[in-house]
Motif scaffolding. Sequence first.
Motif, short mmCIF file in Angstrom:
data_model
loop_
_atom_site.label_atom_id
_atom_site.label_comp_id
_atom_site.label_asym_id
_atom_site.label_seq_id
_atom_site.Cartn_x
_atom_site.Cartn_y
_atom_site.Cartn_z
N ARG A 63 -39.02 -16.67 20.37
CA ARG A 63 -39.91 -16.81 21.53
C ARG A 63 -40.00 -18.26 22.02
O ARG A 63 -39.96 -18.52 23.21
CB ARG A 63 -41.30 -16.25 21.16
CG ARG A 63 -42.39 -16.54 22.14
CD ARG A 63 -42.11 -15.78 23.46
NE ARG A 63 -42.97 -16.24 24.51
CZ ARG A 63 -42.60 -17.09 25.48
NH1 ARG A 63 -41.40 -17.59 25.51
NH2 ARG A 63 -43.44 -17.44 26.43
N GLN A 64 -40.12 -19.21 21.12
CA GLN A 64 -40.32 -20.60 21.53
C GLN A 64 -39.07 -21.25 22.13
O GLN A 64 -39.15 -22.31 22.71
CB GLN A 64 -40.88 -21.45 20.39
CG GLN A 64 -39.95 -21.62 19.21
CD GLN A 64 -40.24 -20.64 18.09
OE1 GLN A 64 -40.83 -19.59 18.31
NE2 GLN A 64 -39.80 -20.95 16.90
N THR A 67 -37.59 -19.21 28.12
CA THR A 67 -38.62 -19.13 29.16
C THR A 67 -39.34 -17.79 29.06
O THR A 67 -38.83 -16.83 28.47
CB THR A 67 -37.99 -19.24 30.56
OG1 THR A 67 -37.11 -18.13 30.75
CG2 THR A 67 -37.22 -20.54 30.73
N ASN A 68 -40.53 -17.71 29.65
CA ASN A 68 -41.30 -16.46 29.62
C ASN A 68 -40.53 -15.31 30.25
O ASN A 68 -40.51 -14.20 29.71
CB ASN A 68 -42.64 -16.64 30.36
CG ASN A 68 -43.63 -17.45 29.54
OD1 ASN A 68 -43.53 -17.51 28.33
ND2 ASN A 68 -44.57 -18.07 30.22
N SER A 69 -39.89 -15.55 31.38
CA SER A 69 -39.17 -14.47 32.06
C SER A 69 -37.98 -13.99 31.22
O SER A 69 -37.72 -12.79 31.14
CB SER A 69 -38.72 -14.89 33.45
OG SER A 69 -37.80 -15.96 33.38
N GLN A 70 -37.28 -14.90 30.60
CA GLN A 70 -36.14 -14.51 29.77
C GLN A 70 -36.62 -13.76 28.52
O GLN A 70 -36.00 -12.79 28.10
CB GLN A 70 -35.32 -15.74 29.40
CG GLN A 70 -33.92 -15.46 28.93
CD GLN A 70 -33.06 -14.76 29.93
OE1 GLN A 70 -33.21 -13.58 30.18
NE2 GLN A 70 -32.11 -15.48 30.51
N TRP A 71 -37.74 -14.18 27.94
CA TRP A 71 -38.28 -13.51 26.76
C TRP A 71 -38.68 -12.07 27.08
O TRP A 71 -38.46 -11.15 26.30
CB TRP A 71 -39.44 -14.28 26.16
CG TRP A 71 -39.91 -13.66 24.88
CD1 TRP A 71 -41.09 -13.02 24.66
CD2 TRP A 71 -39.19 -13.59 23.64
NE1 TRP A 71 -41.14 -12.56 23.37
CE2 TRP A 71 -39.99 -12.90 22.72
CE3 TRP A 71 -37.94 -14.05 23.23
CZ2 TRP A 71 -39.59 -12.65 21.41
CZ3 TRP A 71 -37.54 -13.81 21.93
CH2 TRP A 71 -38.35 -13.12 21.04
N LYS A 72 -39.27 -11.87 28.27
CA LYS A 72 -39.66 -10.53 28.68
C LYS A 72 -38.44 -9.61 28.77
O LYS A 72 -38.48 -8.45 28.36
CB LYS A 72 -40.39 -10.56 30.03
CG LYS A 72 -41.80 -11.08 29.93
CD LYS A 72 -42.46 -11.14 31.29
CE LYS A 72 -43.82 -11.81 31.18
NZ LYS A 72 -44.46 -12.01 32.48
N LYS A 73 -37.33 -10.14 29.27
CA LYS A 73 -36.10 -9.35 29.35
C LYS A 73 -35.57 -9.01 27.96
O LYS A 73 -35.12 -7.89 27.71
CB LYS A 73 -35.03 -10.10 30.13
CG LYS A 73 -35.32 -10.22 31.61
CD LYS A 73 -34.26 -11.06 32.29
CE LYS A 73 -34.64 -11.35 33.73
NZ LYS A 73 -33.70 -12.28 34.37
N LYS A 75 -37.25 -8.97 24.92
CA LYS A 75 -38.09 -8.03 24.16
C LYS A 75 -38.19 -6.67 24.85
O LYS A 75 -38.44 -5.67 24.20
CB LYS A 75 -39.46 -8.62 23.87
CG LYS A 75 -40.42 -8.66 25.00
CD LYS A 75 -41.78 -9.16 24.52
CE LYS A 75 -42.81 -8.90 25.60
NZ LYS A 75 -44.14 -9.17 25.18
N GLN A 83 -40.92 -4.82 18.62
CA GLN A 83 -40.88 -6.14 19.25
C GLN A 83 -41.37 -7.18 18.25
O GLN A 83 -42.44 -7.03 17.66
CB GLN A 83 -41.72 -6.14 20.53
CG GLN A 83 -41.08 -5.28 21.60
CD GLN A 83 -41.86 -5.25 22.90
OE1 GLN A 83 -42.92 -5.83 23.03
NE2 GLN A 83 -41.31 -4.57 23.88
N SER A 151 -32.00 -20.65 28.03
CA SER A 151 -33.03 -21.66 28.25
C SER A 151 -32.56 -22.61 29.33
O SER A 151 -31.41 -23.04 29.34
CB SER A 151 -33.27 -22.44 26.95
OG SER A 151 -34.12 -23.53 27.19
#
Length: 170
Positions: A63-64, A67-73, A75, A83, A151
């Motif tokens: 996760r760290q 980016t937030n958008s890439q992590w959403k894709k 997970k 998850q 990233s």
Amino acid sequence: MKLVKLTPDTELAGFDCGDEDLNNFLVEDAKGFLDKRIATSYILEDDGNIVAYFCLLNDKISRQDVTNSQWKKIKGGFPERKQFGSYPAIKIGRFAVSSQYKGRSIGTDLMNLLKGMLNENPIYSAFRYLTVDAYLSAIDFYQKNDFKILSEKILGDHTRLMFFDMMELE
């Protein structure tokens, strides 16, 4: 041409891909990484010449790192109860083609061989992704081979974290 796993006895002379860091890794570090169980290298040979090589090591996408958008894709590809904060990966630590063989699609052919090899034979451990800290000059190559930027941060000013989802092969 044949792909062989690096051993302590493998002769490594004569390889030049035009990048000193990649050349030095093969000649100076690959056997030490193998001995210390850090990475395993594979060499593509043609009549005793080293055409190309790559090395693989364990990794994860966490996760760290993204980016937030890439992590959403990422997970989103898993059921909610599956998850996690990170997902298993294999990292391509180095990937290089000899200058003598460039322009012949050997890099793409070798990347396809690598993906197929890992997809068909996950002997001891499962993983979902291939990752690579791609040199900025190699980003186009990886994108042509279906890797995506993980990233937007440029790592150490000369690499960018990229990934390939092995589920794309099924």
